[in-house]
Design a protein around this motif. Structure first.
Motif, PDB file in Angstrom:
ATOM      1  N   MET A  84      13.570   8.886  -9.140  1.00 53.07           N
ATOM      2  CA  MET A  84      12.606   9.254  -8.107  1.00 53.07           C
ATOM      3  C   MET A  84      11.242   8.641  -8.381  1.00 53.07           C
ATOM      4  O   MET A  84      10.543   8.214  -7.447  1.00 53.07           O
ATOM      5  CB  MET A  84      12.491  10.770  -8.021  1.00 53.07           C
ATOM      6  CG  MET A  84      13.685  11.455  -7.387  1.00 53.07           C
ATOM      7  SD  MET A  84      13.954  10.966  -5.660  1.00 53.07           S
ATOM      8  CE  MET A  84      12.471  11.605  -4.886  1.00 53.07           C
ATOM      9  N   ALA A  85      10.864   8.582  -9.656  1.00 53.13           N
ATOM     10  CA  ALA A  85       9.576   7.948  -9.995  1.00 53.13           C
ATOM     11  C   ALA A  85       9.586   6.473  -9.629  1.00 53.13           C
ATOM     12  O   ALA A  85       8.605   5.946  -9.082  1.00 53.13           O
ATOM     13  CB  ALA A  85       9.290   8.135 -11.483  1.00 53.13           C
ATOM     14  N   ALA A  86      10.694   5.787  -9.911  1.00 56.12           N
ATOM     15  CA  ALA A  86      10.791   4.364  -9.571  1.00 56.12           C
ATOM     16  C   ALA A  86      10.816   4.153  -8.063  1.00 56.12           C
ATOM     17  O   ALA A  86      10.229   3.189  -7.555  1.00 56.12           O
ATOM     18  CB  ALA A  86      12.051   3.769 -10.208  1.00 56.12           C
ATOM     19  N   ALA A  87      11.485   5.030  -7.332  1.00 57.57           N
ATOM     20  CA  ALA A  87      11.576   4.877  -5.879  1.00 57.57           C
ATOM     21  C   ALA A  87      10.264   5.215  -5.179  1.00 57.57           C
ATOM     22  O   ALA A  87       9.952   4.672  -4.113  1.00 57.57           O
ATOM     23  CB  ALA A  87      12.694   5.760  -5.327  1.00 57.57           C
ATOM     24  N   SER A  88       9.474   6.102  -5.767  1.00 57.16           N
ATOM     25  CA  SER A  88       8.262   6.591  -5.105  1.00 57.16           C
ATOM     26  C   SER A  88       7.049   5.708  -5.328  1.00 57.16           C
ATOM     27  O   SER A  88       6.104   5.751  -4.527  1.00 57.16           O
ATOM     28  CB  SER A  88       7.948   8.017  -5.587  1.00 57.16           C
ATOM     29  OG  SER A  88       9.029   8.889  -5.335  1.00 57.16           O
ATOM     30  N   THR A  89       7.045   4.940  -6.418  1.00 63.38           N
ATOM     31  CA  THR A  89       5.862   4.147  -6.704  1.00 63.38           C
ATOM     32  C   THR A  89       5.701   2.997  -5.717  1.00 63.38           C
ATOM     33  O   THR A  89       6.675   2.422  -5.234  1.00 63.38           O
ATOM     34  CB  THR A  89       5.921   3.591  -8.140  1.00 63.38           C
ATOM     35  OG1 THR A  89       4.723   2.852  -8.409  1.00 63.38           O
ATOM     36  CG2 THR A  89       7.112   2.655  -8.311  1.00 63.38           C
ATOM     37  N   ARG A  90       4.447   2.674  -5.407  1.00 63.82           N
ATOM     38  CA  ARG A  90       4.143   1.561  -4.508  1.00 63.82           C
ATOM     39  C   ARG A  90       3.759   0.295  -5.262  1.00 63.82           C
ATOM     40  O   ARG A  90       3.464  -0.729  -4.644  1.00 63.82           O
ATOM     41  CB  ARG A  90       3.004   1.948  -3.560  1.00 63.82           C
ATOM     42  CG  ARG A  90       3.373   3.080  -2.604  1.00 63.82           C
ATOM     43  CD  ARG A  90       2.288   3.293  -1.572  1.00 63.82           C
ATOM     44  NE  ARG A  90       2.699   4.268  -0.568  1.00 63.82           N
ATOM     45  CZ  ARG A  90       1.980   4.583   0.504  1.00 63.82           C
ATOM     46  NH1 ARG A  90       0.807   3.996   0.713  1.00 63.82           N
ATOM     47  NH2 ARG A  90       2.412   5.483   1.364  1.00 63.82           N
ATOM     48  N   TRP A  91       3.745   0.379  -6.587  1.00 61.69           N
ATOM     49  CA  TRP A  91       3.402  -0.771  -7.410  1.00 61.69           C
ATOM     50  C   TRP A  91       4.685  -1.371  -7.971  1.00 61.69           C
ATOM     51  O   TRP A  91       5.411  -0.734  -8.738  1.00 61.69           O
ATOM     52  CB  TRP A  91       2.469  -0.360  -8.545  1.00 61.69           C
ATOM     53  CG  TRP A  91       1.142   0.157  -8.040  1.00 61.69           C
ATOM     54  CD1 TRP A  91       0.248  -0.500  -7.263  1.00 61.69           C
ATOM     55  CD2 TRP A  91       0.580   1.441  -8.316  1.00 61.69           C
ATOM     56  NE1 TRP A  91      -0.845   0.284  -7.024  1.00 61.69           N
ATOM     57  CE2 TRP A  91      -0.681   1.487  -7.653  1.00 61.69           C
ATOM     58  CE3 TRP A  91       1.001   2.565  -9.041  1.00 61.69           C
ATOM     59  CZ2 TRP A  91      -1.505   2.595  -7.707  1.00 61.69           C
ATOM     60  CZ3 TRP A  91       0.167   3.670  -9.092  1.00 61.69           C
ATOM     61  CH2 TRP A  91      -1.068   3.683  -8.442  1.00 61.69           C
ATOM     62  N   SER A  92       4.962  -2.592  -7.617  1.00 65.30           N
ATOM     63  CA  SER A  92       6.201  -3.239  -8.049  1.00 65.30           C
ATOM     64  C   SER A  92       6.258  -3.407  -9.562  1.00 65.30           C
ATOM     65  O   SER A  92       7.336  -3.297 -10.162  1.00 65.30           O
ATOM     66  CB  SER A  92       6.361  -4.594  -7.366  1.00 65.30           C
ATOM     67  OG  SER A  92       5.250  -5.437  -7.662  1.00 65.30           O
ATOM     68  N   TRP A  93       5.086  -3.650 -10.180  1.00 68.50           N
ATOM     69  CA  TRP A  93       5.081  -3.822 -11.635  1.00 68.50           C
ATOM     70  C   TRP A  93       5.468  -2.528 -12.350  1.00 68.50           C
ATOM     71  O   TRP A  93       6.137  -2.559 -13.381  1.00 68.50           O
ATOM     72  CB  TRP A  93       3.712  -4.293 -12.117  1.00 68.50           C
ATOM     73  CG  TRP A  93       2.586  -3.314 -11.872  1.00 68.50           C
ATOM     74  CD1 TRP A  93       1.763  -3.247 -10.791  1.00 68.50           C
ATOM     75  CD2 TRP A  93       2.192  -2.236 -12.748  1.00 68.50           C
ATOM     76  NE1 TRP A  93       0.878  -2.203 -10.915  1.00 68.50           N
ATOM     77  CE2 TRP A  93       1.104  -1.572 -12.110  1.00 68.50           C
ATOM     78  CE3 TRP A  93       2.630  -1.777 -13.984  1.00 68.50           C
ATOM     79  CZ2 TRP A  93       0.463  -0.472 -12.675  1.00 68.50           C
ATOM     80  CZ3 TRP A  93       1.999  -0.679 -14.561  1.00 68.50           C
ATOM     81  CH2 TRP A  93       0.925  -0.045 -13.900  1.00 68.50           C
ATOM     82  N   LEU A  94       5.069  -1.388 -11.784  1.00 59.97           N
ATOM     83  CA  LEU A  94       5.429  -0.111 -12.386  1.00 59.97           C
ATOM     84  C   LEU A  94       6.921   0.171 -12.207  1.00 59.97           C
ATOM     85  O   LEU A  94       7.584   0.681 -13.121  1.00 59.97           O
ATOM     86  CB  LEU A  94       4.596   1.010 -11.768  1.00 59.97           C
ATOM     87  CG  LEU A  94       4.840   2.427 -12.336  1.00 59.97           C
ATOM     88  CD1 LEU A  94       4.609   2.443 -13.849  1.00 59.97           C
ATOM     89  CD2 LEU A  94       3.946   3.439 -11.640  1.00 59.97           C
ATOM     90  N   GLU A  95       7.447  -0.190 -11.049  1.00 59.11           N
ATOM     91  CA  GLU A  95       8.879  -0.018 -10.825  1.00 59.11           C
ATOM     92  C   GLU A  95       9.678  -0.885 -11.792  1.00 59.11           C
ATOM     93  O   GLU A  95      10.692  -0.449 -12.351  1.00 59.11           O
ATOM     94  CB  GLU A  95       9.227  -0.372  -9.384  1.00 59.11           C
ATOM     95  CG  GLU A  95      10.696  -0.162  -9.056  1.00 59.11           C
ATOM     96  CD  GLU A  95      11.014  -0.488  -7.615  1.00 59.11           C
ATOM     97  OE1 GLU A  95      12.170  -0.289  -7.202  1.00 59.11           O
ATOM     98  OE2 GLU A  95      10.114  -0.971  -6.894  1.00 59.11           O
ATOM     99  N   ASP A  96       9.225  -2.126 -12.007  1.00 60.03           N
ATOM    100  CA  ASP A  96       9.903  -2.997 -12.976  1.00 60.03           C
ATOM    101  C   ASP A  96       9.812  -2.425 -14.387  1.00 60.03           C
ATOM    102  O   ASP A  96      10.787  -2.491 -15.151  1.00 60.03           O
ATOM    103  CB  ASP A  96       9.282  -4.390 -12.950  1.00 60.03           C
ATOM    104  CG  ASP A  96       9.627  -5.150 -11.679  1.00 60.03           C
ATOM    105  OD1 ASP A  96      10.615  -4.783 -11.029  1.00 60.03           O
ATOM    106  OD2 ASP A  96       8.892  -6.105 -11.341  1.00 60.03           O
TER     107      ASP A  96
END
Length: 270
Positions: A84-96
């Motif tokens: 959920m944290a990865a899906a909710s973030t709007r920053w691609s670097w944070l998702e990576d």
């Protein structure tokens, strides 16, 4: 509804054996009898250690069921949070940053993780359970991220966000409603996977020792007496199969699309 009763029975029998069986097994006579011979307590005979096959089966599923439940719940709680944290973030670097370690973990063979943990801990049940949890973590995280990504980035969510912070409870309620069914379906898959991993470890001899009444250990240890006392293998093996098949069928029936069920019932009664 008729088939659902069958599915419930398939799940209930091994669960009752695992949870209530140890109490019933206390009525079995103490001591051992002749290995792979008739038993004085049940018609299923004795295993390679001279224990009653039914008594061993009644005491052999307790640890498997409890370990599976705890492992899956802990893994899903952690995997759901990360996904959920990865899906909710709007920053691609944070998702990576969140998902790349998960991708690395996904590349590792699950049984290899479990075998390394078992060998390094000398067969510790806790270490094996933790290894199974890690083996489940990566696919859970990726599934939750995939299921939640379109929901949290969709137009409905954008509209709710623009309504202000006071509406965040509606945001969470909508997201939970949209992803509840796919997450519940995946949970059933992970339960079956955890049973597979735990029983595989015990069958291969990297889990409990060979004197344990565990169902998978009994299947592996009693295979030499299959011709003499087939129930020493069929009974514990059948309980494992009933549990896994029953969970899959019952889960699928409970989560089936109501429209599909209506069509099926119309065809059946038409």
């Amino acid at each position: 509804m008729g088939w659902r009763v069958v599915y419930v029975v398939l799940v209930a029998v091994p669960l009752l054996c695992a949870l209530v069986g140890p109490v019933v097994a206390t009525y079995a006579p103490e001591g051992t009898q002749a290995p792979f011979g008739p038993s004085a307590w049940s018609p299923f005979g004795t295993d390679r250690l001279g224990r009653d096959v039914l008594a061993a089966a009644l005491t052999g599923g307790h640890t498997l069921v409890l370990t599976t439940a705890v492992t899956v719940l802990c893994s899903y709680a952690l995997g759901f949070t990360i996904g959920m944290a990865a899906a909710s973030t709007r920053w691609s670097w944070l998702e990576d940053l969140i998902m790349r370690p998960i991708d690395v973990l996904l590349c590792l063979p699950s049984l290899l993780i479990i075998m390394v943990a078992a060998l390094r801990s000398q067969g510790s049940a806790v270490a094996i359970a933790v290894a199974v949890g890690f083996a489940l973590l990566a696919p859970i995280t990726r599934f939750v991220r995939m299921a939640a990504r379109d929901v949290v980035s969709g137009p409905v969510m954008d509209a709710l966000r623009m309504q202000g912070a006071s509406r965040w409870y509606r945001y969470g309620r909508y997201a939970a409603r949209e992803i509840a069914r796919p997450v519940a379906a995946d949970l059933g898959v992970r339960i079956a996977a955890a049973i597979y991993f735990l029983t595989s470890a015990n069958f291969l001899g990297i889990g409990f020792d060979t004197t344990s009444p565990d169902w998978a250990v009994s299947v592996a240890a009693n295979k030499d007496g299959l011709a003499a006392v087939p129930w020493s293998v069929f009974l514990p093996g059948g309980l494992i199969v009933m549990l896994v098949v029953g969970i899959n069928l019952l889960w699928d029936d409970l989560l089936a699309d109501p429209r599909r069920l209506a069509v099926r019932d119309a065809i059946r009664h038409g």
